[in-house]
Design a protein around this motif. Structure first.
Motif, PDB file in Angstrom:
ATOM      1  N   SER A  73      -1.914  -2.684  -1.165  1.00  0.00           N
ATOM      2  CA  SER A  73      -2.905  -3.296  -1.999  1.00  0.00           C
ATOM      3  C   SER A  73      -3.966  -2.231  -2.285  1.00  0.00           C
ATOM      4  O   SER A  73      -4.387  -1.466  -1.375  1.00  0.00           O
ATOM      5  CB  SER A  73      -3.467  -4.534  -1.450  1.00  0.00           C
ATOM      6  OG  SER A  73      -2.572  -5.383  -1.284  1.00  0.00           O
ATOM      7  N   SER A  80      -2.161  -8.248  -5.302  1.00  0.00           N
ATOM      8  CA  SER A  80      -0.594  -8.362  -5.203  1.00  0.00           C
ATOM      9  C   SER A  80       0.131  -7.696  -6.259  1.00  0.00           C
ATOM     10  O   SER A  80       1.242  -7.726  -6.215  1.00  0.00           O
ATOM     11  CB  SER A  80      -0.482  -9.932  -5.115  1.00  0.00           C
ATOM     12  OG  SER A  80      -1.052 -10.426  -3.901  1.00  0.00           O
ATOM     13  N   GLY A 103       2.831 -10.991   1.037  1.00  0.00           N
ATOM     14  CA  GLY A 103       3.038 -11.859   0.062  1.00  0.00           C
ATOM     15  C   GLY A 103       2.401 -13.339  -0.007  1.00  0.00           C
ATOM     16  O   GLY A 103       2.895 -13.976   0.705  1.00  0.00           O
TER      17      GLY A 103
END
Length: 634
Positions: free
Chosen positions: A159, A165, A480
């Motif tokens: 990231s 994301s 995630g």
């Protein structure tokens, strides 16, 4: 928990049968039990007593160094000394050649005792496993072997502050390192510049080096970065540079010498100067405070390795192959995150169960109502408390079973026949989004219920259940987010290979339904699961009926929730079959143990599985409420 773990491993998954395979031939049920005994002891003595300490004394940066409590050093030292970092690796790498399912069962104790401190080892093992799959022989020998030995720890750097994301928008750039580009024995050498955010384990002094795996884009001849995810490459960027090659030298005592046997293996990795990787700051989190969470700057010029600005990095795999390589790490980490969520839920469940047995409050309702003169009864005698405990039990024990089943699939993939290996790999792809997301949501709910059982006391720091909830809230976000898992499941996994993965899962569930339909007391559950499976299949087809992703994916999260509940109902039907077998053969665990499993299965089928009706209704109708809501309406 240990009795349930033994039940899952031995009565349900039959892990002893793996010892018939060449890779695991040196093991037995007794050696598996010895590993669990060791892990349980270390977790109980070195991790659990200090879980509150590392929460209240979170990592501190003084501008030069990151400070951690001594307990963190001692706990990780004991873990390294146990050999668990390399537990499933070859003997030649210092491993035990344990089945993955036994390794995961052992690690469950550490996640339950202190999920934050255990995070360092999970990241390191995942980092090294990625290099085993995609690294060069020199990268494996230099970096992975030192990680498995516990001399170096690892991180994953995906990231970025501006991208979150959306990995296709990463802006960290890599350029060839001049004349050294093709000459370094550790691989094609680049210089990296960029910023990475939310990096767990990104800076500390627990080990002598930190191996960062960094996603970046290789700049073109025009200096521009390639657009999209296909332009992302993966690099090894160590905190300290490594001179590699030449004669072997003794490894030296290392940071955890007090906990390891012998003087360590021979190696050819000599640490030299500081790489251009700088800590910009620590993130201060709601939970998971016992592990550093960092903002890292690569190539900002604070350090100039080999006289130049830019962080030195070694290419892993081929240019543009970074996401494919990194997903090896991420998929492993997602199952690990799911297990961590399970064990936090389990810790809360056990705490609230003990509290409910000891705390007296209220009086039972008899035929004539309550008798104010009767003595108070334990909380556990109240039906609503039993409801909350059964909910927690169904969530955490079902979630643990799912995690171990996924680990058993890994063993099948690596050591089974060609056909069994292929099926295991396909089924594991289908189940990974569930193994990560379902425990993250429902074992968090278990932690909420644990607070509720404690009442007002649960909302204070005098009891551990509030920390369990705070720690667990992260698991729906990292590796995630929930929404990303939902998009992956409905947008990719159920469609891949023409729906082959979904068909395989339906076949496995159908076989369980067929077995349970013939067992007294389980036939109703079998019918309910069969109907739920058909309902899920209909909703899947209806979601994609228009062929337009925007129609199907608008309700991906309700689909994920329903899919997860169907999978967990399948798991609980499997466990109910194993429990019935134990009852029918007068199993050594005792009648109450098996009846508890059957009660949790009943709870799940009566209270949880019916929830899929509402979730799948919006999926099947392709409800547009959320998709069509205008931003101005909020």
């Amino acid at each position: 928990m240990r009795a349930t773990l033994d039940f899952l491993l031995n009565d349900w998954l039959a892990v002893e049968s793996l010892t018939a395979r060449a890779r695991f031939a040196d093991h037995s049920r007794e050696t598996f039990a010895a590993v669990l005994d060791t892990c349980q002891k270390i977790a109980r003595e070195k991790f659990a007593p200090f879980n509150r300490l590392v929460d209240t004394e979170e990592p501190r940066f003084d501008g030069q160094r990151v400070h951690l409590p001594r307990a963190t050093h001692d706990a990780l030292g004991a873990y390294v000394g146990s050999g668990m970092l390399a537990a499933s690796q070859d003997y030649g790498l210092g491993g035990m050649q344990l089945p993955c399912v036994v390794e995961m069962a052992g690690n469950a104790f550490f996640f339950k005792a202190s999920v934050a401190m255990a995070g360092y080892s999970m990241l390191t093992a995942g980092n090294a496993n990625l290099l085993m799959a995609h690294g060069t022989p020199a990268q494996i020998e230099c970096f992975a072997s030192n990680e498995f030995a516990g001399r170096w720890f690892g991180s994953m750097c995906l990231s970025e502050p501006q991208a979150g994301s959306s990995l296709s928008d990463v802006a960290t750039r890599a350029v060839p390192d001049g004349a050294a580009f093709e000459q370094d024995p550790l691989g094609a050498r680049y210089r990296l510049k960029g910023n990475k955010m939310w990096i767990s384990g990104g800076e500390h002094e627990l080990t002598e080096n930190i191996v960062h795996l960094v996603l970046a884009k290789i700049a073109g001849e025009d200096g521009k970065l390639p657009p999209g995810a296909k332009g992302i490459s993966l690099f090894i960027v160590p905190k300290l540079l490594v001179e590699w090659g030449g004669a072997e030298v003794p490894a030296g005592p290392g940071p955890f010498a007090d906990f390891a046997e012998g003087e360590g293996a021979m190696r050819r990795a000599i640490l030299t100067e500081r790489n251009d990787v700088a800590l910009a700051g620590l993130n201060h989190k709601l939970g998971y405070r016992g592990i550093t969470n960092t903002l890292l700057n690569f190539g900002e010029g604070r350090f100039k390795p080999r006289g130049q600005a830019g962080a030195v990095g070694y290419l892993v795999g081929q240019p543009g192959d970074g996401l494919r390589c990194m997903f090896h790490f991420m998929n492993e980490a997602r199952i690990g995150v799911g297990l961590g969520a399970v064990m936090l839920g389990y810790a809360g469940y056990e705490a609230s169960l003990d509290y409910a047995k000891q705390r007296t409050q209220g009086r039972p309702i008899g035929p004539g109502g309550k008798d104010a003169n009767a003595p108070q009864v334990a909380l556990i005698e109240h039906a609503d408390i039993k409801r909350m405990l059964l909910a927690q039990k169904s969530y955490v024990e079902g979630g643990l079973a799912l995690a171990l089943y996924c680990a058993r699939l890994v063993d099948e993939q690596k050591s089974g026949t060609a056909e069994a290996s292929a099926e295991a790999a396909l089924l594991l792809q289908m189940l990974t989004p569930i193994a990560k997301s379902w425990p993250s949501e429902w074992c968090l709910e278990a932690n909420s219920l644990a607070i509720q059982v404690h009442g007002g006391y649960g909302y204070t720091r005098d009891f551990a259940v509030e920390q369990h909830w705070r720690d667990n809230r992260l698991n729906m976000i990292h590796e995630g987010t929930h929404g990303i898992q939902a998009l992956d499941l409905l947008g990719r996994k159920v469609l891949m290979n023409g729906g082959a993965g979904l068909a395989l899962l339906r076949g496995r569930v159908g076989a369980t339904v067929e077995r349970a339909a013939a067992v007294d007391g389980l036939a109703d559950h079998a019918d309910a699961l069969d109907a739920a499976l058909s309902q899920l299949g209909h909703a899947t087809q209806a979601a994609w009926a228009t062929g337009r992703p925007q129609d199907a994916l608008a309700n991906a999260t309700p689909y994920l929730q329903a899919f997860g509940h169907v999978v967990l109902a399948w798991v609980w039907l499997e466990l109910a079959l194993a429990a019935r077998a134990g009852l029918d053969t007068d199993g050594a665990r005792g009648e109450a143990f098996y009846q508890g499993k059957l009660a949790a299965a009943r709870y799940f089928f009566h209270y949880e599985l019916p929830k899929i009706d509402a979730w799948l209704a919006v999926v099947a109708s392709r409800d547009s409420t959320c998709r069509d809501a205008d931003a101005s309406w909020f």
